[in-house]
Design an enzyme around this catalytic site. Structure first.
Site, PDB file in Angstrom:
ATOM      1  N   VAL A 153       0.840  -1.199   0.000  1.00 21.60           N
ATOM      2  CA  VAL A 153       0.000   0.000   0.000  1.00 21.60           C
ATOM      3  C   VAL A 153       0.876   1.251   0.000  1.00 21.60           C
ATOM      4  O   VAL A 153       1.935   1.281   0.639  1.00 21.60           O
ATOM      5  CB  VAL A 153      -0.910  -0.014   1.245  1.00 21.60           C
ATOM      6  CG1 VAL A 153      -1.697   1.278   1.369  1.00 21.60           C
ATOM      7  CG2 VAL A 153      -1.844  -1.217   1.216  1.00 21.60           C
ATOM      8  N   CYS A 154       0.420   2.289  -0.714  1.00 24.30           N
ATOM      9  CA  CYS A 154       1.044   3.610  -0.648  1.00 24.30           C
ATOM     10  C   CYS A 154       2.499   3.552  -1.140  1.00 24.30           C
ATOM     11  O   CYS A 154       2.759   3.177  -2.272  1.00 24.30           O
ATOM     12  CB  CYS A 154       0.927   4.135   0.783  1.00 24.30           C
ATOM     13  SG  CYS A 154       1.369   5.879   0.981  1.00 24.30           S
ATOM     14  N   ILE A 155       3.485   3.891  -0.307  1.00 22.73           N
ATOM     15  CA  ILE A 155       4.889   3.880  -0.691  1.00 22.73           C
ATOM     16  C   ILE A 155       5.524   2.502  -0.541  1.00 22.73           C
ATOM     17  O   ILE A 155       6.617   2.238  -1.056  1.00 22.73           O
ATOM     18  CB  ILE A 155       5.686   4.930   0.134  1.00 22.73           C
ATOM     19  CG1 ILE A 155       7.092   5.166  -0.434  1.00 22.73           C
ATOM     20  CG2 ILE A 155       5.759   4.513   1.609  1.00 22.73           C
ATOM     21  CD1 ILE A 155       7.124   5.751  -1.823  1.00 22.73           C
ATOM     22  N   THR A 208      -1.789  -0.664  -4.306  1.00 23.33           N
ATOM     23  CA  THR A 208      -2.806   0.384  -4.368  1.00 23.33           C
ATOM     24  C   THR A 208      -2.193   1.692  -3.870  1.00 23.33           C
ATOM     25  O   THR A 208      -1.423   1.679  -2.901  1.00 23.33           O
ATOM     26  CB  THR A 208      -4.056  -0.014  -3.551  1.00 23.33           C
ATOM     27  OG1 THR A 208      -5.063   0.995  -3.687  1.00 23.33           O
ATOM     28  CG2 THR A 208      -3.751  -0.219  -2.079  1.00 23.33           C
TER      29      THR A 208
END
Length: 236
Positions: A153-155, A208
């Site tokens: 997720v994210c970074i 995502t």
């Protein structure tokens, strides 16, 4: 008759427990600026539970890169341990990452937060020249070798990129610095909105953008559900 029904019920409960998909969740501390992003981590755990799975948290037993005062966004002189801080999120139930065995789980998931790129690897400081903790690389590569889903997720997809150096991931914006770096080390980057899940079916990588797209808490909850649902569709 009651004894027979009791044995039947007990066996059914055992079957249900055995059929639950087991997610290993790799945390990097506690707090978006120096550890795991708390909303992403907690909502991932909730999404797993809501989907009928079970989760077990892991983290490196090592000193974190730095400690940030989240109220003012500035470094503090404190020294903190990654797994000790991560235990705040998991309510104390957590194991050192060295104990992770890919064969015991159905999937591996990494929430975001800058701890992913400060404590699990050095991307935040070194960019494309980043290194990755050996135990983190082993966990990801062992899971990949068994062809089990890896979610990030994210970074956190950057950690997966540094471990595998192959496959498709997303950070949302195709022109962001993280996307450029990922492409420079052999990854394919796919643009996506905050709630979208990008699937690399060959490598079973699920990513995502979430907060890389400035998501709010509702977006984070929905993207977490979407990620876990897609991963469960591809579990053996």
């Amino acid at each position: 008759m009651l004894l027979v029904l009791g044995i039947f019920a007990e066996n059914q409960l055992k079957l249900i427990a055995m059929s639950k998909k087991r997610f290993a969740v790799l945390l990097s501390g506690c707090g978006q600026a120096d550890g795991s992003e708390i909303q992403e981590a907690v909502l991932l755990l909730l999404a797993i539970a809501e989907a009928g799975g079970e989760y077990h948290c892991f983290a490196p037993d090592a000193e974190q890169h730095e400690v940030i005062n989240h109220r003012i966004g500035q470094p503090m002189p404190d020294r903190r341990n990654i797994i000790v801080e991560a235990a705040r999120i998991s309510r104390g139930v957590i194991a050192p990452l060295e104990e992770y065995k890919a064969s015991d789980y159905d999937a591996l998931v990494l929430p975001g937060g800058l701890g992913a790129v400060k404590n699990l690897c050095t991307y935040a400081m070194a960019g494309a020249n980043a290194t990755i903790r050996p135990e983190v690389k082993k966990a990801i590569c062992d899971t990949h070798a068994l062809h089990k889903p890896i979610g990030a997720v994210c970074i956190a997809p950057m950690v997966v990129a540094l471990a595998l150096r192959q496959g498709t991931i997303t950070f949302g914006d195709d022109n962001c610095e993280a996307a450029t770096t990922a492409k420079s080390i052999g990854m394919i980057h796919a643009p996506a909105e905050e709630r979208e899940v990008v699937l690399d079916e060959k490598n079973l990588i699920f990513t995502t953008p979430c907060n890389m797209r400035k998501a709010d808490i509702v977006d984070i909850a929905e993207s977490s559900r979407n990620l876990i649902a897609r991963m469960m569709e591809h579990m053996q």
